[in-house]
Design a protein around this motif. Structure first.
Motif, PDB file in Angstrom:
ATOM      1  N   MET A  40      -6.637   0.417   0.824  1.00  0.00           N
ATOM      2  CA  MET A  40      -5.288  -0.052   1.047  1.00  0.00           C
ATOM      3  C   MET A  40      -4.358   1.130   1.300  1.00  0.00           C
ATOM      4  SD  MET A  40      -2.730  -2.200  -1.390  1.00  0.00           S
ATOM      5  CE  MET A  40      -1.692  -0.847  -1.875  1.00  0.00           C
ATOM      6  N   LYS A  41      -3.398   0.921   2.187  1.00  0.00           N
ATOM      7  CA  LYS A  41      -2.428   1.963   2.501  1.00  0.00           C
ATOM      8  C   LYS A  41      -1.423   2.115   1.362  1.00  0.00           C
ATOM      9  CE  LYS A  41      -2.535   1.275   7.475  1.00  0.00           C
ATOM     10  NZ  LYS A  41      -1.755   0.938   8.668  1.00  0.00           N
ATOM     11  N   SER A  42      -0.872   3.314   1.263  1.00  0.00           N
ATOM     12  CA  SER A  42       0.176   3.554   0.275  1.00  0.00           C
ATOM     13  C   SER A  42       1.474   2.894   0.747  1.00  0.00           C
ATOM     14  CB  SER A  42       0.407   5.060   0.105  1.00  0.00           C
ATOM     15  OG  SER A  42       1.007   5.586   1.289  1.00  0.00           O
ATOM     16  N   LEU A  43       2.428   2.751  -0.155  1.00  0.00           N
ATOM     17  CA  LEU A  43       3.719   2.176   0.201  1.00  0.00           C
ATOM     18  C   LEU A  43       4.395   3.010   1.294  1.00  0.00           C
ATOM     19  CD1 LEU A  43       5.842  -0.007  -0.313  1.00  0.00           C
ATOM     20  CD2 LEU A  43       6.815   1.494  -2.075  1.00  0.00           C
ATOM     21  N   GLU A  44       4.280   4.314   1.209  1.00  0.00           N
ATOM     22  CA  GLU A  44       4.876   5.193   2.226  1.00  0.00           C
ATOM     23  C   GLU A  44       4.243   4.934   3.595  1.00  0.00           C
ATOM     24  OE1 GLU A  44       3.793   6.317  -0.808  1.00  0.00           O
ATOM     25  OE2 GLU A  44       5.821   6.499  -1.646  1.00  0.00           O
ATOM     26  N   ASP A  99       4.535   2.304   8.958  1.00  0.00           N
ATOM     27  CA  ASP A  99       4.057   1.288   9.902  1.00  0.00           C
ATOM     28  C   ASP A  99       5.163   0.289  10.246  1.00  0.00           C
ATOM     29  OD1 ASP A  99       1.533   2.413   9.936  1.00  0.00           O
ATOM     30  OD2 ASP A  99       0.613   0.883   8.649  1.00  0.00           O
ATOM     31  N   LEU A 100       5.921  -0.138   9.247  1.00  0.00           N
ATOM     32  CA  LEU A 100       7.007  -1.084   9.485  1.00  0.00           C
ATOM     33  C   LEU A 100       8.104  -0.464  10.352  1.00  0.00           C
ATOM     34  CD1 LEU A 100       7.280  -2.665   5.926  1.00  0.00           C
ATOM     35  CD2 LEU A 100       6.334  -3.737   7.987  1.00  0.00           C
ATOM     36  N   ILE A 101       8.372   0.800  10.155  1.00  0.00           N
ATOM     37  CA  ILE A 101       9.372   1.487  10.972  1.00  0.00           C
ATOM     38  C   ILE A 101       8.937   1.510  12.430  1.00  0.00           C
ATOM     39  CG2 ILE A 101      10.379   3.764  11.449  1.00  0.00           C
ATOM     40  CD1 ILE A 101      10.507   4.087   8.329  1.00  0.00           C
ATOM     41  N   VAL A 102       7.669   1.798  12.667  1.00  0.00           N
ATOM     42  CA  VAL A 102       7.161   1.803  14.043  1.00  0.00           C
ATOM     43  C   VAL A 102       7.176   0.390  14.616  1.00  0.00           C
ATOM     44  CG1 VAL A 102       5.128   2.196  15.475  1.00  0.00           C
ATOM     45  CG2 VAL A 102       5.801   3.893  13.771  1.00  0.00           C
ATOM     46  N   ARG A 103       6.717  -0.579  13.855  1.00  0.00           N
ATOM     47  CA  ARG A 103       6.602  -1.960  14.326  1.00  0.00           C
ATOM     48  C   ARG A 103       7.970  -2.590  14.611  1.00  0.00           C
ATOM     49  NH1 ARG A 103       2.625  -6.064  13.725  1.00  0.00           N
ATOM     50  NH2 ARG A 103       1.342  -4.583  12.613  1.00  0.00           N
ATOM     51  N   PHE A 104       8.968  -2.330  13.753  1.00  0.00           N
ATOM     52  CA  PHE A 104      10.230  -3.063  13.859  1.00  0.00           C
ATOM     53  C   PHE A 104      11.448  -2.221  14.263  1.00  0.00           C
ATOM     54  CE2 PHE A 104       7.612  -5.636  11.055  1.00  0.00           C
ATOM     55  CZ  PHE A 104       7.741  -6.863  11.659  1.00  0.00           C
ATOM     56  N   PHE A 159      11.155  -6.813   6.239  1.00  0.00           N
ATOM     57  CA  PHE A 159      11.069  -7.351   4.878  1.00  0.00           C
ATOM     58  C   PHE A 159      10.166  -8.578   4.834  1.00  0.00           C
ATOM     59  CE2 PHE A 159      13.269 -10.423   1.890  1.00  0.00           C
ATOM     60  CZ  PHE A 159      12.719  -9.927   0.723  1.00  0.00           C
ATOM     61  N   TRP A 160      10.389  -9.523   5.745  1.00  0.00           N
ATOM     62  CA  TRP A 160       9.563 -10.739   5.761  1.00  0.00           C
ATOM     63  C   TRP A 160       8.115 -10.395   6.084  1.00  0.00           C
ATOM     64  CZ3 TRP A 160      11.301 -14.298   3.009  1.00  0.00           C
ATOM     65  CH2 TRP A 160      12.648 -14.638   2.997  1.00  0.00           C
ATOM     66  N   TYR A 161       7.897  -9.467   7.006  1.00  0.00           N
ATOM     67  CA  TYR A 161       6.536  -9.070   7.353  1.00  0.00           C
ATOM     68  C   TYR A 161       5.860  -8.432   6.136  1.00  0.00           C
ATOM     69  CZ  TYR A 161       2.677  -7.295  10.146  1.00  0.00           C
ATOM     70  OH  TYR A 161       1.431  -7.044  10.660  1.00  0.00           O
ATOM     71  N   TYR A 162       6.569  -7.532   5.465  1.00  0.00           N
ATOM     72  CA  TYR A 162       6.030  -6.896   4.256  1.00  0.00           C
ATOM     73  C   TYR A 162       5.665  -7.964   3.224  1.00  0.00           C
ATOM     74  CZ  TYR A 162       5.997  -4.367  -0.193  1.00  0.00           C
ATOM     75  OH  TYR A 162       5.644  -3.882  -1.427  1.00  0.00           O
ATOM     76  N   ASP A 163       6.591  -8.889   3.001  1.00  0.00           N
ATOM     77  CA  ASP A 163       6.383  -9.921   1.987  1.00  0.00           C
ATOM     78  C   ASP A 163       5.202 -10.834   2.344  1.00  0.00           C
ATOM     79  OD1 ASP A 163       7.725 -10.509  -0.522  1.00  0.00           O
ATOM     80  OD2 ASP A 163       8.111 -12.493   0.314  1.00  0.00           O
ATOM     81  N   PHE A 217       2.640 -10.287   4.697  1.00  0.00           N
ATOM     82  CA  PHE A 217       1.348  -9.713   5.063  1.00  0.00           C
ATOM     83  C   PHE A 217       0.881  -8.548   4.197  1.00  0.00           C
ATOM     84  CE2 PHE A 217       2.937 -11.735   8.928  1.00  0.00           C
ATOM     85  CZ  PHE A 217       1.892 -12.605   9.161  1.00  0.00           C
ATOM     86  N   HIS A 218       1.780  -7.940   3.460  1.00  0.00           N
ATOM     87  CA  HIS A 218       1.348  -6.828   2.613  1.00  0.00           C
ATOM     88  C   HIS A 218       1.409  -7.200   1.140  1.00  0.00           C
ATOM     89  CE1 HIS A 218       0.819  -4.195   5.971  1.00  0.00           C
ATOM     90  NE2 HIS A 218       2.068  -4.338   6.349  1.00  0.00           N
ATOM     91  N   TYR A 219       2.573  -7.591   0.672  1.00  0.00           N
ATOM     92  CA  TYR A 219       2.701  -7.910  -0.743  1.00  0.00           C
ATOM     93  C   TYR A 219       1.821  -9.099  -1.135  1.00  0.00           C
ATOM     94  CZ  TYR A 219       4.278  -9.258  -5.283  1.00  0.00           C
ATOM     95  OH  TYR A 219       4.276  -9.597  -6.607  1.00  0.00           O
ATOM     96  N   ASP A 220       1.847 -10.154  -0.365  1.00  0.00           N
ATOM     97  CA  ASP A 220       1.069 -11.349  -0.715  1.00  0.00           C
ATOM     98  C   ASP A 220      -0.422 -11.051  -0.852  1.00  0.00           C
ATOM     99  OD1 ASP A 220       3.253 -12.976  -0.911  1.00  0.00           O
ATOM    100  OD2 ASP A 220       2.859 -14.113   0.917  1.00  0.00           O
ATOM    101  N   GLN A 221      -0.914 -10.072  -0.096  1.00  0.00           N
ATOM    102  CA  GLN A 221      -2.334  -9.735  -0.152  1.00  0.00           C
ATOM    103  C   GLN A 221      -2.645  -8.688  -1.230  1.00  0.00           C
ATOM    104  OE1 GLN A 221      -3.502  -8.711   3.846  1.00  0.00           O
ATOM    105  NE2 GLN A 221      -2.835 -10.685   4.645  1.00  0.00           N
TER     106      GLN A 221
END
Length: 161
Positions: A1-5, A10-15, A38-42, A44-48
Protein backbone atom coordinates in the motif's frame (compact mmCIF):
# COMPACT_ATOMS: atom_id res chain seq x y z
CA UNK A 1 0.00 0.00 0.00
CA UNK A 2 1.14 3.53 -0.77
CA UNK A 3 1.91 5.98 2.00
CA UNK A 4 -0.41 8.93 2.64
CA UNK A 5 2.18 11.24 1.06
CA UNK A 6 2.25 9.10 -2.10
CA UNK A 7 -1.56 9.04 -2.21
CA UNK A 8 -1.69 12.83 -1.89
CA UNK A 9 0.89 13.16 -4.68
CA UNK A 10 -1.26 10.89 -6.87
CA UNK A 11 -4.37 12.94 -6.07
CA UNK A 12 -2.56 16.16 -6.93
CA UNK A 13 -1.60 14.77 -10.33
CA UNK A 14 -5.05 13.26 -10.95
CA UNK A 15 -7.14 16.28 -9.89
CA UNK A 16 -4.97 19.41 -9.70
CA UNK A 17 -1.85 19.58 -11.88
CA UNK A 18 -3.54 19.02 -15.25
CA UNK A 19 -6.50 21.31 -14.58
CA UNK A 20 -7.02 24.52 -16.59
CA UNK A 21 -5.32 27.62 -15.19
CA UNK A 22 -8.64 29.33 -14.41
CA UNK A 23 -9.51 26.41 -12.08
CA UNK A 24 -6.25 26.92 -10.19
CA UNK A 25 -6.26 30.72 -9.97
CA UNK A 26 -8.61 31.11 -7.00
CA UNK A 27 -9.44 29.16 -3.90
CA UNK A 28 -13.10 29.35 -4.91
CA UNK A 29 -12.43 27.18 -7.98
CA UNK A 30 -9.57 25.10 -6.56
CA UNK A 31 -11.87 24.05 -3.72
CA UNK A 32 -14.01 22.01 -6.13
CA UNK A 33 -10.96 20.13 -7.41
CA UNK A 34 -9.93 19.38 -3.84
CA UNK A 35 -13.48 18.22 -3.15
CA UNK A 36 -13.23 15.75 -6.05
CA UNK A 37 -9.91 14.52 -4.64
CA UNK A 38 -11.58 14.14 -1.21
CA UNK A 39 -14.40 11.97 -2.57
CA UNK A 40 -11.92 9.89 -4.58
CA UNK A 41 -9.73 9.40 -1.50
CA UNK A 42 -12.75 8.46 0.60
CA UNK A 43 -14.22 6.07 -2.00
CA UNK A 44 -11.10 4.38 -3.33
CA UNK A 45 -8.36 4.69 -0.75
CA UNK A 46 -9.81 5.01 2.73
CA UNK A 47 -12.65 2.54 2.18
CA UNK A 48 -10.13 -0.11 1.10
CA UNK A 49 -7.61 0.66 3.87
CA UNK A 50 -9.49 2.03 6.89
CA UNK A 51 -6.95 0.72 9.40
CA UNK A 52 -3.92 2.18 7.62
CA UNK A 53 -5.20 5.57 6.44
CA UNK A 54 -6.65 8.53 8.31
CA UNK A 55 -10.39 9.20 8.06
CA UNK A 56 -11.09 12.83 7.24
CA UNK A 57 -14.50 13.63 8.74
CA UNK A 58 -14.98 16.71 6.59
CA UNK A 59 -13.83 18.34 3.38
CA UNK A 60 -12.19 21.05 5.46
CA UNK A 61 -10.03 18.59 7.40
CA UNK A 62 -9.00 16.87 4.17
CA UNK A 63 -8.27 20.21 2.45
CA UNK A 64 -6.13 21.31 5.39
CA UNK A 65 -4.11 18.06 5.24
CA UNK A 66 -3.77 18.60 1.49
CA UNK A 67 -2.60 22.17 2.16
CA UNK A 68 0.00 20.99 4.69
CA UNK A 69 1.26 18.39 2.20
CA UNK A 70 1.49 20.71 -0.81
CA UNK A 71 1.02 24.42 0.03
CA UNK A 72 2.44 25.63 -3.30
CA UNK A 73 -0.67 24.51 -5.23
CA UNK A 74 -2.85 26.92 -3.24
CA UNK A 75 -3.43 30.31 -4.90
CA UNK A 76 -2.72 32.46 -1.86
CA UNK A 77 0.29 33.49 0.15
CA UNK A 78 0.35 32.55 3.84
CA UNK A 79 1.73 36.05 4.44
CA UNK A 80 -1.45 37.60 3.01
CA UNK A 81 -4.13 35.17 4.15
CA UNK A 82 -4.72 32.07 6.25
CA UNK A 83 -6.05 28.70 5.19
CA UNK A 84 -9.14 29.37 7.33
CA UNK A 85 -9.89 32.63 5.51
CA UNK A 86 -9.37 31.12 2.09
CA UNK A 87 -11.40 28.01 2.82
CA UNK A 88 -14.16 30.27 4.13
CA UNK A 89 -14.19 32.06 0.74
CA UNK A 90 -14.60 28.69 -0.98
CA UNK A 91 -17.51 27.70 1.28
CA UNK A 92 -19.23 31.03 0.69
CA UNK A 93 -18.79 30.67 -3.07
CA UNK A 94 -19.93 27.02 -2.96
CA UNK A 95 -23.12 27.94 -1.13
CA UNK A 96 -24.01 30.37 -3.93
CA UNK A 97 -24.04 27.62 -6.59
CA UNK A 98 -27.44 26.08 -7.39
CA UNK A 99 -28.25 22.52 -6.43
CA UNK A 100 -30.07 20.53 -9.12
CA UNK A 101 -31.66 17.11 -8.86
CA UNK A 102 -34.67 15.03 -9.67
CA UNK A 103 -37.74 13.63 -7.99
CA UNK A 104 -37.81 9.95 -8.87
CA UNK A 105 -41.23 8.26 -8.74
CA UNK A 106 -42.29 4.72 -9.51
CA UNK A 107 -44.50 4.12 -12.55
CA UNK A 108 -47.66 4.53 -10.48
CA UNK A 109 -46.45 7.76 -8.93
CA UNK A 110 -46.96 6.41 -5.42
CA UNK A 111 -43.41 5.71 -4.27
CA UNK A 112 -40.46 8.07 -4.29
CA UNK A 113 -36.72 7.35 -4.20
CA UNK A 114 -34.72 9.17 -1.55
CA UNK A 115 -30.99 9.06 -0.84
CA UNK A 116 -29.16 9.61 2.41
CA UNK A 117 -26.42 12.21 2.53
CA UNK A 118 -23.01 10.58 2.85
CA UNK A 119 -21.68 12.92 5.52
CA UNK A 120 -25.08 13.95 6.86
CA UNK A 121 -24.98 15.01 10.49
CA UNK A 122 -28.36 13.49 11.11
CA UNK A 123 -30.54 10.84 9.58
CA UNK A 124 -31.59 13.00 6.62
CA UNK A 125 -33.01 11.74 3.36
CA UNK A 126 -33.51 13.79 0.21
CA UNK A 127 -33.92 13.58 -3.55
CA UNK A 128 -30.77 12.82 -5.59
CA UNK A 129 -29.17 16.20 -6.18
CA UNK A 130 -25.92 18.10 -6.30
CA UNK A 131 -24.11 21.24 -7.41
CA UNK A 132 -24.32 22.24 -11.03
CA UNK A 133 -21.01 22.43 -12.90
CA UNK A 134 -19.90 25.58 -14.62
CA UNK A 135 -21.63 25.88 -18.05
CA UNK A 136 -23.72 22.74 -17.40
CA UNK A 137 -27.40 22.69 -18.41
CA UNK A 138 -29.91 22.00 -15.63
CA UNK A 139 -31.17 18.85 -17.35
CA UNK A 140 -27.65 17.50 -17.77
CA UNK A 141 -26.88 18.20 -14.13
CA UNK A 142 -30.03 16.38 -13.00
CA UNK A 143 -29.14 13.33 -15.13
CA UNK A 144 -25.54 13.32 -13.87
CA UNK A 145 -26.53 13.66 -10.23
CA UNK A 146 -29.17 10.92 -10.44
CA UNK A 147 -26.58 8.61 -11.99
CA UNK A 148 -23.82 9.55 -9.51
CA UNK A 149 -26.07 8.97 -6.51
CA UNK A 150 -28.14 5.98 -7.67
CA UNK A 151 -26.33 4.40 -10.69
CA UNK A 152 -29.63 4.78 -12.56
CA UNK A 153 -29.57 6.41 -16.00
CA UNK A 154 -32.61 8.68 -16.19
CA UNK A 155 -31.76 10.05 -19.64
CA UNK A 156 -34.95 9.09 -21.47
CA UNK A 157 -37.23 9.43 -18.46
CA UNK A 158 -36.28 12.90 -17.31
CA UNK A 159 -39.00 15.51 -17.62
CA UNK A 160 -37.08 18.83 -17.69
CA UNK A 161 -40.04 20.59 -16.06
Amino acid sequence: MKSLEQLFDDLIVRFIINSPDDELSSMERLGFLIEQAFWYYDDFHYDQNPKELPKYPSLKSFAFAFYKHCPHIFPFSPADSTFEEEFGKFLKYKSSIPVIGAVMLDEGGKEVLLVQGYHARSNTWTFPKGKINQHERYEDCAKREVYEETSFEANELLNPN
